[in-house]
Design an enzyme around this catalytic site. Structure first.
Site, mmCIF file in Angstrom:
data_model
loop_
_atom_site.group_PDB
_atom_site.id
_atom_site.type_symbol
_atom_site.label_atom_id
_atom_site.label_comp_id
_atom_site.label_asym_id
_atom_site.label_seq_id
_atom_site.Cartn_x
_atom_site.Cartn_y
_atom_site.Cartn_z
ATOM 1 N N CYS A 175 -16.802 -15.917 20.142
ATOM 2 C CA CYS A 175 -16.557 -14.936 21.212
ATOM 3 C C CYS A 175 -17.733 -14.001 21.465
ATOM 4 C CB CYS A 175 -15.306 -14.124 20.910
ATOM 5 S SG CYS A 175 -13.829 -15.129 21.008
ATOM 6 N N HIS B 229 -15.565 -7.478 25.072
ATOM 7 C CA HIS B 229 -14.925 -8.793 24.943
ATOM 8 C C HIS B 229 -13.408 -8.585 24.993
ATOM 9 C CE1 HIS B 229 -13.696 -12.648 23.585
ATOM 10 N NE2 HIS B 229 -13.295 -12.220 22.398
ATOM 11 N N ASN C 230 -7.948 -14.347 26.442
ATOM 12 C CA ASN C 230 -9.255 -14.428 25.784
ATOM 13 C C ASN C 230 -9.916 -15.760 26.178
ATOM 14 O OD1 ASN C 230 -11.427 -14.678 24.074
ATOM 15 N ND2 ASN C 230 -10.306 -14.156 22.205
HETATM 16 N N1 ACO Z 1 5.435 -13.952 19.442
HETATM 17 C C1 ACO Z 1 6.306 -13.312 18.656
HETATM 18 N N2 ACO Z 1 6.047 -13.008 17.358
HETATM 19 C C2 ACO Z 1 4.827 -13.372 16.892
HETATM 20 C C3 ACO Z 1 3.879 -14.033 17.669
HETATM 21 C C4 ACO Z 1 4.222 -14.327 18.999
HETATM 22 N N3 ACO Z 1 3.365 -14.947 19.829
HETATM 23 N N4 ACO Z 1 2.769 -14.250 16.916
HETATM 24 C C5 ACO Z 1 3.018 -13.735 15.715
HETATM 25 N N5 ACO Z 1 4.267 -13.215 15.670
HETATM 26 C C6 ACO Z 1 4.942 -12.559 14.567
HETATM 27 C C7 ACO Z 1 4.366 -12.966 13.232
HETATM 28 O O1 ACO Z 1 4.914 -14.200 12.802
HETATM 29 C C8 ACO Z 1 4.776 -11.805 12.365
HETATM 30 O O2 ACO Z 1 6.115 -11.966 12.014
HETATM 31 P P1 ACO Z 1 6.589 -11.599 10.510
HETATM 32 O O3 ACO Z 1 6.341 -10.123 10.377
HETATM 33 O O4 ACO Z 1 8.048 -11.976 10.533
HETATM 34 O O5 ACO Z 1 5.747 -12.438 9.605
HETATM 35 C C9 ACO Z 1 4.685 -10.612 13.320
HETATM 36 O O6 ACO Z 1 4.737 -11.157 14.639
HETATM 37 C C10 ACO Z 1 3.433 -9.799 13.176
HETATM 38 O O7 ACO Z 1 2.305 -10.681 13.140
HETATM 39 P P2 ACO Z 1 0.856 -10.150 12.988
HETATM 40 O O8 ACO Z 1 -0.108 -11.298 12.875
HETATM 41 O O9 ACO Z 1 0.833 -9.111 11.934
HETATM 42 O O10 ACO Z 1 0.658 -9.446 14.405
HETATM 43 P P3 ACO Z 1 -0.506 -8.536 14.857
HETATM 44 O O11 ACO Z 1 0.015 -7.220 15.264
HETATM 45 O O12 ACO Z 1 -1.650 -8.565 13.888
HETATM 46 O O13 ACO Z 1 -1.024 -9.265 16.196
HETATM 47 C C11 ACO Z 1 -2.822 -10.700 16.907
HETATM 48 C C12 ACO Z 1 -1.513 -10.600 16.111
HETATM 49 C C13 ACO Z 1 -2.544 -10.327 18.333
HETATM 50 C C14 ACO Z 1 -3.339 -12.122 16.831
HETATM 51 C C15 ACO Z 1 -3.866 -9.700 16.301
HETATM 52 O O14 ACO Z 1 -3.899 -9.890 14.905
HETATM 53 C C16 ACO Z 1 -5.253 -9.860 16.847
HETATM 54 O O15 ACO Z 1 -5.526 -9.528 17.987
HETATM 55 N N6 ACO Z 1 -6.229 -10.315 16.016
HETATM 56 C C17 ACO Z 1 -7.649 -10.351 16.416
HETATM 57 C C18 ACO Z 1 -7.971 -11.347 17.478
HETATM 58 C C19 ACO Z 1 -9.480 -11.369 17.708
HETATM 59 O O16 ACO Z 1 -10.116 -10.373 17.972
HETATM 60 N N7 ACO Z 1 -10.102 -12.546 17.554
HETATM 61 C C20 ACO Z 1 -11.550 -12.584 17.600
HETATM 62 C C21 ACO Z 1 -12.046 -13.227 18.807
HETATM 63 S S1 ACO Z 1 -11.431 -14.862 19.026
HETATM 64 C C22 ACO Z 1 -12.720 -15.955 18.785
HETATM 65 O O17 ACO Z 1 -13.792 -15.661 18.323
HETATM 66 C C23 ACO Z 1 -12.467 -17.440 19.109
#
Ligand code: ACO
Length: 333
Positions: free
Chosen positions: A116, A256, A286
């Protein structure tokens, strides 16, 4: 001799027509619109449909649009750098494929892979060729068909990504406009949290890798989120400090688009109000290397000559960075 800066003199984005919205995703995996919007800010994303279409087709559409818009002929281009995490194939490079498709033979063309952060790595590399006087017209294109590596049975990743591309023309500027400063960083220790494990020389494609779903993007969201919040904010603050920029001096933050909460944390640390933050994550998700040029394209009509822009990104690798540039023209879309 007058100092040469590398300035963006044209921008064009391209997104495919098909809209995959949160309601449609609700039918594919156990998720809902409220969760996706509150955790990420994404409402819909674009998907490149059809057989035999790859990232180079997205990139070619953006570059062809850019050439037309800037009245540039393919034979005038000296260098084309493509940033992509989803190359059409491992080789030839996607840059070579795009150069061929736009009819720019005999030019220097290569890919840059920094997930990214790829667009910032490519823009920084390209600017050196201009600043040294080596080249006069350079295209940087970020293009990703993320849908080709997204597992639409994995709710933790499939809601995040979309397909898209953006291309810029870089040319020499003698008025002090264009790229002013660059910070690029990496930490390979983050590789285990965000990767596409198979398909390279370490784990070539096999029945085993396919059965284990290792050709899809894998992300452990929490550690990536924590690293992204800290790193993007750190480099954005650092580039402001070392260029004596106050929040008032910054006309736009161009972040980004991975997660609205990461963007909010970055703008807060910079002290930059949300009215100065380019945001289009809600309609494209994204798009990896496409996000920053797609933002510049969406906001082009509001940009003024001399505006101070801070570009910031974080991605797989881990990689991250920021670029401070002065916008070089009054824009009309
Ligand atoms: N719908 C509903 N529930 C979901 C979903 C979904 N799509 N996805 C995950 N959950 C659930 C999980 O299973 C978890 O449930 P549990 O508590 O029962 O285990 C709960 O929601 C919380 O999950 P988390 O992973 O803790 O959620 P978080 O608040 O961290 O959000 C996210 C997840 C959006 C992916 C976040 O972690 C994020 O943005 N991470 C960084 C992304 C990023 O910047 N990537 C870098 C660039 S990408 C690249 O380089 C290719």
């Amino acid at each position: 001799m007058k100092k040469i800066n590398a300035a963006i003199t044209g921008i064009k984005g391209y997104v495919p027509d098909y809209v995959l919205d949160n309601k449609e995703l609700e039918k594919l995996v156990d998720t809902n619109d409220e969760w996706i919007v509150s955790r990420t800010g994404i409402k819909e994303r674009r998907i490149l449909k059809g057989e035999n279409k790859g990232s180079s087709d997205l990139g070619t559409a953006a570059v062809n649009g850019l050439l037309k818009k800037t009245n540039t002929l393919p034979e005038e281009i000296d260098l084309l750098i493509c940033a992509t995490a989803t190359p059409d194939m491992l080789f030839p490079s996607t840059a070579c494929l795009i150069a061929n498709k736009i009819g720019a033979g005999n030019i220097c063309a290569f890919d840059i892979m920094a997930a990214c952060s790829g667009f910032l790595y490519a823009l920084s590399t390209a600017s050196k060729f201009i600043e040294t006087g080596t080249y006069k017209k350079v295209i940087v294109v970020g293009c990703d068909k993320m849908s080709s590596i997204v597992d639409y049975t994995d709710r933790t990743t499939c809601v995040l990504f979309g397909d898209g591309a953006g291309a810029i023309l870089l040319e020499p500027n003698f008025e002090g406009l264009g790229v002013q400063d660059t910070i690029l960083r990496s930490d390979g220790g983050g590789g285990e949290f965000l990767r596409q494990k198979a398909g390279g020389s370490l784990h070539p494609a096999s029945h085993k890798t396919i059965d284990a779903r290792e050709h899809f993007v894998y992300q452990d969201g929490q550690p990536v989120f924590k690293a992204a919040v800290k790193s993007m904010a750190d480099v954005s603050e650092e580039i402001m400090k070392r260029n004596d920029l106050t929040a008032d001096d910054v006309a736009w933050l161009v972040p980004h688009q991975a997660n609205k909460r990461i963007i909010d944390a970055t703008s807060r640390r910079m002290g930059v109000g949300e009215e100065k933050v380019m945001l289009n994550i809600e309609k494209y998700g994204n798009t990896t290397t496409g996000t920053i040029p797609l933002c510049l394209w969406d906001w082009e009509s509001q940009l003024k000559k001399g505006d101070n822009l801070v570009l910031a990104a974080f991605g797989g690798g881990f990689t991250w960075g920021s670029i401070y540039l002065k916008w070089a023209y009054d824009s009309k879309k």
